[in-house]
Design a protein around this motif. Structure first.
Motif, PDB file in Angstrom:
ATOM      1  N   GLU A 186       5.285  -1.826   8.480  1.00  7.82           N
ATOM      2  CA  GLU A 186       5.703  -0.541   7.918  1.00  7.82           C
ATOM      3  C   GLU A 186       6.907  -0.786   7.018  1.00  7.82           C
ATOM      4  O   GLU A 186       7.745  -1.632   7.311  1.00  7.82           O
ATOM      5  CB  GLU A 186       6.147   0.400   9.057  1.00  7.82           C
ATOM      6  CG  GLU A 186       5.102   0.653  10.115  1.00  7.82           C
ATOM      7  CD  GLU A 186       4.005   1.587   9.635  1.00  7.82           C
ATOM      8  OE1 GLU A 186       4.310   2.482   8.828  1.00  7.82           O
ATOM      9  OE2 GLU A 186       2.845   1.397  10.050  1.00  7.82           O
ATOM     10  N   THR A 229       2.942   0.761   3.755  1.00  7.03           N
ATOM     11  CA  THR A 229       2.893  -0.540   4.422  1.00  7.03           C
ATOM     12  C   THR A 229       2.903  -1.687   3.409  1.00  7.03           C
ATOM     13  O   THR A 229       2.585  -1.509   2.238  1.00  7.03           O
ATOM     14  CB  THR A 229       1.613  -0.691   5.271  1.00  7.03           C
ATOM     15  OG1 THR A 229       0.474  -0.527   4.417  1.00  7.03           O
ATOM     16  CG2 THR A 229       1.556   0.325   6.405  1.00  7.03           C
ATOM     17  N   SER A 250       0.433   4.441  -0.507  1.00  2.43           N
ATOM     18  CA  SER A 250       0.040   5.675   0.194  1.00  2.43           C
ATOM     19  C   SER A 250       0.122   5.518   1.706  1.00  2.43           C
ATOM     20  O   SER A 250       0.368   6.486   2.428  1.00  2.43           O
ATOM     21  CB  SER A 250      -1.358   6.116  -0.243  1.00  2.43           C
ATOM     22  OG  SER A 250      -2.270   5.078  -0.040  1.00  2.43           O
ATOM     23  N   ALA A 251      -0.052   4.292   2.194  1.00  2.79           N
ATOM     24  CA  ALA A 251       0.047   4.058   3.642  1.00  2.79           C
ATOM     25  C   ALA A 251       1.479   3.763   4.073  1.00  2.79           C
ATOM     26  O   ALA A 251       1.809   3.820   5.252  1.00  2.79           O
ATOM     27  CB  ALA A 251      -0.870   2.917   4.048  1.00  2.79           C
ATOM     28  N   ASP A 306       0.876  -1.172   0.000  1.00  3.35           N
ATOM     29  CA  ASP A 306       0.000   0.000   0.000  1.00  3.35           C
ATOM     30  C   ASP A 306       0.916   1.225   0.000  1.00  3.35           C
ATOM     31  O   ASP A 306       1.455   1.607   1.042  1.00  3.35           O
ATOM     32  CB  ASP A 306      -0.911  -0.016   1.230  1.00  3.35           C
ATOM     33  CG  ASP A 306      -1.930   1.138   1.202  1.00  3.35           C
ATOM     34  OD1 ASP A 306      -1.634   2.180   0.575  1.00  3.35           O
ATOM     35  OD2 ASP A 306      -3.002   0.981   1.813  1.00  3.35           O
ATOM     36  N   THR A 311       0.547  -6.682   8.933  1.00  7.47           N
ATOM     37  CA  THR A 311       0.910  -5.506   8.152  1.00  7.47           C
ATOM     38  C   THR A 311       2.163  -4.904   8.761  1.00  7.47           C
ATOM     39  O   THR A 311       2.239  -4.726   9.980  1.00  7.47           O
ATOM     40  CB  THR A 311      -0.240  -4.475   8.166  1.00  7.47           C
ATOM     41  OG1 THR A 311      -1.385  -5.085   7.569  1.00  7.47           O
ATOM     42  CG2 THR A 311       0.122  -3.230   7.378  1.00  7.47           C
TER      43      THR A 311
END
Ligand code: MN
Length: 303
Positions: A178, A108, A105-106, A103, A176
């Motif tokens: 980072e 992650t 934009s996140a 992801d 999930t």
């Protein structure tokens, strides 16, 4: 605005030195990456891992969050189980599955996995295993009844405790993590992790500058140098800062359609859907050359 972007990526698979067939499959379609290590008699393992990879490729577009990835893995399980129930030639087949979805934009990476195919994050010079093996020895290590060293040589080290396709439903682990610019994520089948220790994997990543394709090929070579007892498959992708220049498009294409290393059979290349881009133009060129040669010959005869 994206915090990170997927940079170069590569998938490399090899039959190894002891097996006759490659029952591993992989997907390298940013932002989705996956490994499936099939099991079962005759061609069944290859069918199971191939079905899983196809399900992941098809479902990649609409994935959001851990629930989304877990749903995708359960859908693959249902597809394999259905096939195994209705086709006696592949009864009992199964496969591992480790799926990673970025992801951007996140910032992650969401992982879902079943079985003993692993995901690692390489940051700085440190390699961190993100997944926990669903294997007999993995559980014995976690409960303190076996050391890592004992597990590495245990006669039942390849026995997995969860697989896709063997039951109507499956328990999927998700997590999930980072990621920051400069991180590299490595997915691999046990053909790598059972042959090459984590410290050696980290050393290979460092020596190759963590360049996905070079590192992937070097890891396959390391697994084969250590005995190559199983099929070995790796998928690697790097995370970059959006502020950095985009990776050269040739590199990205390279990762998606690159020919496999020399000792990988054509069958493997086809199975993984790679090589399509490079094979057909060459064949077309050959046909054109043959047509021109035939015309010149005909022309010299009729004059
Ligand atoms: Mn394996």
């Amino acid at each position: 605005m994206a915090m990170i972007v997927v940079g170069r990526s590569a998938g490399v698979s090899d039959t190894g030195r002891k097996r006759r067939q490659n029952e591993d499959a992989y997907v390298c379609e940013p932002p989705l990456f996956a490994i499936a290590d099939g099991m079962g008699g005759a061609q069944a393992g290859e069918v199971a891992s191939g079905l899983a990879a196809a399900a992941f490729e098809e479902g990649a577009a609409a994935i959001h969050g851990e629930d989304g990835v877990a749903t995708l893995v359960r859908a693959a399980n249902a597809r394999i189980f259905e096939r195994a129930v209705h086709d006696p030639t592949v009864a009992g087949m199964g496969t591992t599955a480790t799926v990673a979805v970025v992801d951007e934009s996140a910032g992650t990476v969401t992982l879902a996995h079943v079985g003993d195919s692993r995901a690692y994050r390489y940051r700085g010079r440190a390699l961190e295993q993100l997944t926990t093996d669903h294997s007999l020895v993995g559980e014995l290590v976690r409960s303190g009844r076996l050391t890592e060293d004992e597990a590495a040589v245990h006669p039942h080290r390849s026995v997995i405790t969860r697989a896709l396709g063997t039951d109507a439903d499956v328990e999927v682990d998700t997590l999930t993590v980072e990621v920051v610019p400069g991180d590299l994520v490595l997915l691999c089948s046990d053909g790598l992790s059972a042959m090459v220790r984590d410290e050696e994997i980290a050393r290979v990543l460092e020596a190759t500058g963590a360049a996905p394709r070079e590192a992937g090929e070097a890891l396959i070579a390391a697994a084969n140098a250590a005995g190559g007892e199983d099929n070995v498959t790796v998928v690697l992708f790097e995370l970059l800062s959006e502020a950095l220049p985009e990776p050269e498009s040739t590199e990205v294409l390279d990762a998606a359609s690159q020919a496999e290393p020399d000792d990988v059979t054509v069958e493997d290349v086809r199975k993984h859907g790679a090589g399509k881009g490079s094979r057909w133009p060459a064949l077309l060129l050959l046909l054109v050359i043959l047509a021109v040669a035939a015309f010149v010959l005909w022309w010299s005869l009729v004059r």
